[in-house]
Write an enzyme that holds these catalytic residues in place. Structure first.
Site, PDB file in Angstrom:
ATOM      1  N   SER A  34       0.706  -1.059  -0.117  1.00  0.00           N
ATOM      2  CA  SER A  34       0.078  -0.009  -0.169  1.00  0.00           C
ATOM      3  C   SER A  34       0.862   1.172   0.068  1.00  0.00           C
ATOM      4  O   SER A  34       2.035   1.047   0.181  1.00  0.00           O
ATOM      5  CB  SER A  34      -0.723   0.111   1.506  1.00  0.00           C
ATOM      6  OG  SER A  34      -1.482   1.127   1.341  1.00  0.00           O
ATOM      7  N   TYR A  85      -3.014  -0.927  10.151  1.00  0.00           N
ATOM      8  CA  TYR A  85      -2.857  -1.066   8.628  1.00  0.00           C
ATOM      9  C   TYR A  85      -1.528  -0.798   8.013  1.00  0.00           C
ATOM     10  O   TYR A  85      -0.879  -1.524   7.271  1.00  0.00           O
ATOM     11  CB  TYR A  85      -3.954  -0.197   7.829  1.00  0.00           C
ATOM     12  CG  TYR A  85      -4.138  -0.443   6.665  1.00  0.00           C
ATOM     13  CD1 TYR A  85      -5.079  -1.659   6.099  1.00  0.00           C
ATOM     14  CD2 TYR A  85      -3.578   0.359   5.617  1.00  0.00           C
ATOM     15  CE1 TYR A  85      -4.998  -1.622   4.840  1.00  0.00           C
ATOM     16  CE2 TYR A  85      -3.489   0.042   4.260  1.00  0.00           C
ATOM     17  CZ  TYR A  85      -4.351  -0.909   3.766  1.00  0.00           C
ATOM     18  OH  TYR A  85      -4.469  -1.122   2.427  1.00  0.00           O
TER      19      TYR A  85
HETATM   20  P1  NDP Z   1     -11.974  -4.693  -1.324  1.00  0.00           P
HETATM   21  O1  NDP Z   1     -12.735  -4.290  -0.043  1.00  0.00           O
HETATM   22  O2  NDP Z   1     -12.825  -4.627  -2.584  1.00  0.00           O
HETATM   23  O3  NDP Z   1     -11.398  -6.160  -1.204  1.00  0.00           O
HETATM   24  C1  NDP Z   1     -10.938  -6.733  -0.149  1.00  0.00           C
HETATM   25  C2  NDP Z   1     -10.943  -8.202  -0.397  1.00  0.00           C
HETATM   26  O4  NDP Z   1     -10.265  -9.149   0.625  1.00  0.00           O
HETATM   27  C3  NDP Z   1     -12.197  -8.787  -0.681  1.00  0.00           C
HETATM   28  O5  NDP Z   1     -12.221  -9.635  -1.707  1.00  0.00           O
HETATM   29  C4  NDP Z   1     -12.632  -9.528   0.595  1.00  0.00           C
HETATM   30  O6  NDP Z   1     -13.401 -10.621   0.489  1.00  0.00           O
HETATM   31  C5  NDP Z   1     -11.169 -10.013   0.943  1.00  0.00           C
HETATM   32  N1  NDP Z   1     -11.064 -10.456   2.265  1.00  0.00           N
HETATM   33  C6  NDP Z   1     -11.214  -9.483   3.573  1.00  0.00           C
HETATM   34  N2  NDP Z   1     -10.953 -10.219   4.573  1.00  0.00           N
HETATM   35  C7  NDP Z   1     -10.925 -11.809   4.206  1.00  0.00           C
HETATM   36  C8  NDP Z   1     -10.776 -12.738   5.120  1.00  0.00           C
HETATM   37  N3  NDP Z   1     -10.604 -12.786   6.435  1.00  0.00           N
HETATM   38  N4  NDP Z   1     -10.719 -14.082   4.373  1.00  0.00           N
HETATM   39  C9  NDP Z   1     -10.776 -13.785   2.895  1.00  0.00           C
HETATM   40  N5  NDP Z   1     -11.057 -12.791   2.241  1.00  0.00           N
HETATM   41  C10 NDP Z   1     -11.045 -11.637   2.964  1.00  0.00           C
HETATM   42  O7  NDP Z   1     -10.703  -3.684  -1.135  1.00  0.00           O
HETATM   43  P2  NDP Z   1      -9.352  -3.514  -2.065  1.00  0.00           P
HETATM   44  O8  NDP Z   1      -9.616  -4.259  -3.403  1.00  0.00           O
HETATM   45  O9  NDP Z   1      -9.093  -2.361  -1.979  1.00  0.00           O
HETATM   46  O10 NDP Z   1      -8.202  -4.340  -1.265  1.00  0.00           O
HETATM   47  C11 NDP Z   1      -7.506  -5.172  -1.824  1.00  0.00           C
HETATM   48  C12 NDP Z   1      -6.024  -5.291  -1.215  1.00  0.00           C
HETATM   49  O11 NDP Z   1      -5.506  -3.957  -1.667  1.00  0.00           O
HETATM   50  C13 NDP Z   1      -6.083  -5.174   0.235  1.00  0.00           C
HETATM   51  O12 NDP Z   1      -4.983  -5.967   0.645  1.00  0.00           O
HETATM   52  C14 NDP Z   1      -5.980  -3.801   0.501  1.00  0.00           C
HETATM   53  O13 NDP Z   1      -5.289  -3.544   1.622  1.00  0.00           O
HETATM   54  C15 NDP Z   1      -4.919  -3.384  -0.706  1.00  0.00           C
HETATM   55  N6  NDP Z   1      -4.810  -1.850  -0.957  1.00  0.00           N
HETATM   56  C16 NDP Z   1      -6.173  -1.357  -1.525  1.00  0.00           C
HETATM   57  C17 NDP Z   1      -5.904  -0.020  -1.497  1.00  0.00           C
HETATM   58  C18 NDP Z   1      -6.919   0.794  -2.384  1.00  0.00           C
HETATM   59  O14 NDP Z   1      -6.679   2.161  -2.449  1.00  0.00           O
HETATM   60  N7  NDP Z   1      -7.904   0.452  -2.557  1.00  0.00           N
HETATM   61  C19 NDP Z   1      -4.638   0.714  -1.699  1.00  0.00           C
HETATM   62  C20 NDP Z   1      -3.443   0.070  -1.296  1.00  0.00           C
HETATM   63  C21 NDP Z   1      -3.601  -1.109  -1.030  1.00  0.00           C
HETATM   64  P3  NDP Z   1     -14.863 -10.850   0.976  1.00  0.00           P
HETATM   65  O15 NDP Z   1     -15.582  -9.624   0.607  1.00  0.00           O
HETATM   66  O16 NDP Z   1     -15.339 -12.028   0.515  1.00  0.00           O
HETATM   67  O17 NDP Z   1     -14.726 -11.056   2.436  1.00  0.00           O
END
Ligand code: NDP
Length: 256
Positions: A146, A159
């Site tokens: 991130s 985070y």
């Molecule tokens: P979303 O909320 O769209 O995606 C998060 C994903 O993580 C979902 O698919 C969710 O699945 C899954 N998830 C969360 N907890 C669990 C768990 N315990 N077990 C299995 N799956 C889990 O967010 P983003 O696409 O933004 O995030 C994806 C990654 O990118 C993360 O690591 C985030 O920290 C990182 N990121 C995002 C940024 C942004 O600006 N968006 C910037 C920098 C990093 P489900 O819904 O099925 O629980």
């Protein structure tokens, strides 16, 4: 003859959190390059919808339910992928979450939720996939960091800790497994419009505009902005690239 450098035909990619946001953007990129995709998430409906989207584009795809904070569930996820598709060539440790508070207000359970979801899970899933990749003769592991791997924020103590540490975890795994022909790299997404950051914009005053003002490209990112880096890091094009942390941020991290 077309170059095979970015060809993922015959390769299987397992994407945690692949049912939406950045994970699905990466999954779609790899699918378009020929990969078979295993979508792994908690929410069965979101999993099914993501598989439908990938299949509609011509990809071979399936899903598995996983809670990445549960090591048994992570092991079962890898076993299910092997059973269904015979191999795992690329693991994307993308599942993540955030709880936004001032540091003095977190309780320990909240700290552990964020650390377990974002950091410990990446270790556990990488451990689960390692014997398979080693036996196959190699593989690719992609961590998701991130901007908080580089910067801090008043509302992001756990985070930012998890996202700083995942870069170092990636470097250590890269050192350990290089001779097994496993490359481990971390992507540092900028500010991308997803469910996670929709919540962030509701909770952090002025965040939306601050990102626009600070980004040379003048826009928030989209999940499919991460398709290209996923293809690169999953493909033979990156076979001599390991242990890196690559910003995909529209320049957010290079402009003061
Ligand atoms: P979303 O909320 O769209 O995606 C998060 C994903 O993580 C979902 O698919 C969710 O699945 C899954 N998830 C969360 N907890 C669990 C768990 N315990 N077990 C299995 N799956 C889990 O967010 P983003 O696409 O933004 O995030 C994806 C990654 O990118 C993360 O690591 C985030 O920290 C990182 N990121 C995002 C940024 C942004 O600006 N968006 C910037 C920098 C990093 P489900 O819904 O099925 O629980």
């Amino acid at each position: 003859m077309a170059s095979k450098l970015f060809d993922l035909s015959g390769r299987v990619a397992l994407v945690t959190g692949g049912n939406g946001g950045i994970g699905l953007g990466m999954a779609q990129g790899m699918a378009d390059a020929g990969a078979t995709i295993m979508v792994a998430g908690r929410n069965a409906e979101k999993n099914a919808a993501a598989v439908k989207t990938l299949q509609a584009s011509g990809a071979q795809a399936a899903s598995v339910e996983v809670d990445v904070t549960d090591p048994d569930s992570c092991a079962a996820m890898v076993a299910a992928t092997q059973k269904q598709f015979g191999r795992v060539d690329c693991l994307v440790n993308n599942a993540g979450t955030s709880i936004r508070k001032q540091p003095q207000d977190y309780d320990l359970a909240e700290w552990h939720t964020v650390m377990n979801t974002n950091l410990t899970s990446a270790m556990v899933c990488s451990q689960a996939v390692y014997p398979l990749m080693k036996a196959q003769g190699g593989g690719k592991i992609v961590m998701i960091g991130s901007m908080m791997s580089i910067f801090g924020a008043s509302y992001a103590a756990p985070y930012s800790s998890s996202k700083g540490a995942i870069v170092q975890l990636g470097k250590s795994l890269a050192c350990s497994w290089a001779l097994d022909n496993i490359q481990v790299n971390t992507v540092l997404p900028g500010w991308i419009d997803t469910e996670l950051t929709q919540r962030a914009r509701e909770q952090v005053d002025g965040l939306h505009q601050r990102v626009l003002d600070r980004s040379p490209t003048g826009r928030w990112g989209k999940p499919d902005d991460h398709a290209g880096i996923a293809v690169f890091l999953a493909s033979p094009a990156s076979d001599f690239v390991t242990g890196t942390a690559i910003p995909v941020d529209g320049g957010f991290s290079i402009m003061v």
